[in-house]
Motif scaffolding. Sequence first.
Motif, PDB file in Angstrom:
ATOM      1  N   LYS A  61      48.191 -58.363  25.610  1.00  0.00           N
ATOM      2  CA  LYS A  61      48.893 -58.685  26.855  1.00  0.00           C
ATOM      3  C   LYS A  61      49.455 -57.412  27.469  1.00  0.00           C
ATOM      4  N   VAL A  62      49.211 -57.248  28.779  1.00  0.00           N
ATOM      5  CA  VAL A  62      49.758 -56.112  29.518  1.00  0.00           C
ATOM      6  C   VAL A  62      50.340 -56.613  30.835  1.00  0.00           C
ATOM      7  N   ALA A  63      51.266 -55.853  31.380  1.00  0.00           N
ATOM      8  CA  ALA A  63      51.881 -56.192  32.666  1.00  0.00           C
ATOM      9  C   ALA A  63      50.983 -55.725  33.798  1.00  0.00           C
ATOM     10  N   GLY A  64      51.036 -56.453  34.893  1.00  0.00           N
ATOM     11  CA  GLY A  64      50.288 -56.068  36.081  1.00  0.00           C
ATOM     12  C   GLY A  64      51.116 -56.307  37.332  1.00  0.00           C
ATOM     13  N   TYR A  65      50.747 -55.622  38.401  1.00  0.00           N
ATOM     14  CA  TYR A  65      51.437 -55.810  39.675  1.00  0.00           C
ATOM     15  C   TYR A  65      50.450 -55.581  40.812  1.00  0.00           C
ATOM     16  N   MET A  66      50.767 -56.156  41.959  1.00  0.00           N
ATOM     17  CA  MET A  66      49.891 -56.026  43.122  1.00  0.00           C
ATOM     18  C   MET A  66      50.031 -54.638  43.722  1.00  0.00           C
ATOM     19  N   LYS A  67      48.892 -54.058  44.059  1.00  0.00           N
ATOM     20  CA  LYS A  67      48.828 -52.772  44.746  1.00  0.00           C
ATOM     21  C   LYS A  67      47.868 -52.984  45.911  1.00  0.00           C
ATOM     22  N   GLY A  68      48.419 -53.444  47.043  1.00  0.00           N
ATOM     23  CA  GLY A  68      47.576 -53.860  48.157  1.00  0.00           C
ATOM     24  C   GLY A  68      46.864 -55.148  47.777  1.00  0.00           C
ATOM     25  N   ASP A  69      45.526 -55.172  47.874  1.00  0.00           N
ATOM     26  CA  ASP A  69      44.727 -56.339  47.482  1.00  0.00           C
ATOM     27  C   ASP A  69      44.280 -56.279  46.032  1.00  0.00           C
ATOM     28  N   LEU A  70      44.683 -55.246  45.302  1.00  0.00           N
ATOM     29  CA  LEU A  70      44.254 -55.042  43.922  1.00  0.00           C
ATOM     30  C   LEU A  70      45.358 -55.441  42.955  1.00  0.00           C
ATOM     31  N   LEU A  71      44.957 -55.939  41.788  1.00  0.00           N
ATOM     32  CA  LEU A  71      45.902 -56.190  40.703  1.00  0.00           C
ATOM     33  C   LEU A  71      45.818 -54.981  39.784  1.00  0.00           C
ATOM     34  N   HIS A  72      46.892 -54.209  39.717  1.00  0.00           N
ATOM     35  CA  HIS A  72      46.921 -52.976  38.929  1.00  0.00           C
ATOM     36  C   HIS A  72      47.522 -53.270  37.562  1.00  0.00           C
ATOM     37  N   VAL A  73      46.855 -52.799  36.507  1.00  0.00           N
ATOM     38  CA  VAL A  73      47.380 -52.934  35.146  1.00  0.00           C
ATOM     39  C   VAL A  73      47.404 -51.567  34.479  1.00  0.00           C
ATOM     40  N   ASP A  74      48.484 -51.312  33.762  1.00  0.00           N
ATOM     41  CA  ASP A  74      48.603 -50.084  32.984  1.00  0.00           C
ATOM     42  C   ASP A  74      48.205 -50.400  31.552  1.00  0.00           C
ATOM     43  N   LEU A  75      47.132 -49.748  31.106  1.00  0.00           N
ATOM     44  CA  LEU A  75      46.612 -49.932  29.759  1.00  0.00           C
ATOM     45  C   LEU A  75      46.985 -48.722  28.915  1.00  0.00           C
ATOM     46  N   PRO A  76      46.893 -48.822  27.603  1.00  0.00           N
ATOM     47  CA  PRO A  76      47.181 -47.655  26.776  1.00  0.00           C
ATOM     48  C   PRO A  76      46.254 -46.494  27.161  1.00  0.00           C
ATOM     49  N   MET A  77      46.836 -45.398  27.559  1.00  0.00           N
ATOM     50  CA  MET A  77      46.140 -44.150  27.879  1.00  0.00           C
ATOM     51  C   MET A  77      45.326 -44.196  29.172  1.00  0.00           C
ATOM     52  N   THR A  78      45.400 -45.280  29.943  1.00  0.00           N
ATOM     53  CA  THR A  78      44.684 -45.366  31.221  1.00  0.00           C
ATOM     54  C   THR A  78      45.282 -46.479  32.066  1.00  0.00           C
ATOM     55  N   SER A  79      44.696 -46.732  33.193  1.00  0.00           N
ATOM     56  CA  SER A  79      45.089 -47.867  34.023  1.00  0.00           C
ATOM     57  C   SER A  79      43.831 -48.415  34.679  1.00  0.00           C
ATOM     58  N   ALA A  80      43.929 -49.608  35.243  1.00  0.00           N
ATOM     59  CA  ALA A  80      42.766 -50.226  35.879  1.00  0.00           C
ATOM     60  C   ALA A  80      43.218 -51.044  37.079  1.00  0.00           C
ATOM     61  N   ASP A  81      42.362 -51.094  38.080  1.00  0.00           N
ATOM     62  CA  ASP A  81      42.580 -51.934  39.245  1.00  0.00           C
ATOM     63  C   ASP A  81      41.570 -53.070  39.212  1.00  0.00           C
ATOM     64  N   LEU A  82      42.062 -54.306  39.243  1.00  0.00           N
ATOM     65  CA  LEU A  82      41.214 -55.494  39.242  1.00  0.00           C
ATOM     66  C   LEU A  82      41.090 -55.980  40.674  1.00  0.00           C
ATOM     67  N   THR A  83      39.911 -56.432  41.051  1.00  0.00           N
ATOM     68  CA  THR A  83      39.700 -56.955  42.389  1.00  0.00           C
ATOM     69  C   THR A  83      38.840 -58.206  42.315  1.00  0.00           C
ATOM     70  N   ILE A  84      38.908 -59.011  43.345  1.00  0.00           N
ATOM     71  CA  ILE A  84      38.059 -60.196  43.434  1.00  0.00           C
ATOM     72  C   ILE A  84      37.004 -59.926  44.495  1.00  0.00           C
ATOM     73  N   ASP A  85      35.740 -60.048  44.101  1.00  0.00           N
ATOM     74  CA  ASP A  85      34.619 -59.857  45.023  1.00  0.00           C
ATOM     75  C   ASP A  85      34.657 -60.983  46.043  1.00  0.00           C
ATOM     76  N   LYS A  86      34.852 -60.639  47.301  1.00  0.00           N
ATOM     77  CA  LYS A  86      34.988 -61.658  48.347  1.00  0.00           C
ATOM     78  C   LYS A  86      33.695 -62.450  48.545  1.00  0.00           C
TER      79      LYS A  86
END
Length: 103
Positions: A61-86
């Motif tokens: 489990k990791v925390a995430g927050y909205m960054k514009g239209d992206l869901l941003h998550v901070d992972l160990p040693m990196t981060s990722a932006d999740l998006t939904i393909d329209k």
Amino acid sequence: MKSIGGWVAVLFALLLSACNQDAGNSFIGTWTKVSGQGSGLVIERNGSNFIVNFQNSSFGKVAGYMKGDLLHVDLPMTSADLTIDKKTGHLIVPGEELVRAGN
């Protein structure tokens, strides 16, 4: 007149807050793998932020927050932006593509 301006400012702030929460609602749910290296995940709201549970992963489990239209998550040693393909409605995570469970 000053009190009307104050109320307008308060209402505007509440409206912005409500719109920001709605922006992430499309991410909430259980997602299963269509392609890629992951196994699936569950996204839940946690106040104004999110909890992303990477199933069968060392991330857990990791925390995430909205960054514009992206869901941003901070992972160990990196981060990722999740998006939904329209076009497809699929959740795109770096290295994998997921579909909402039940679809």
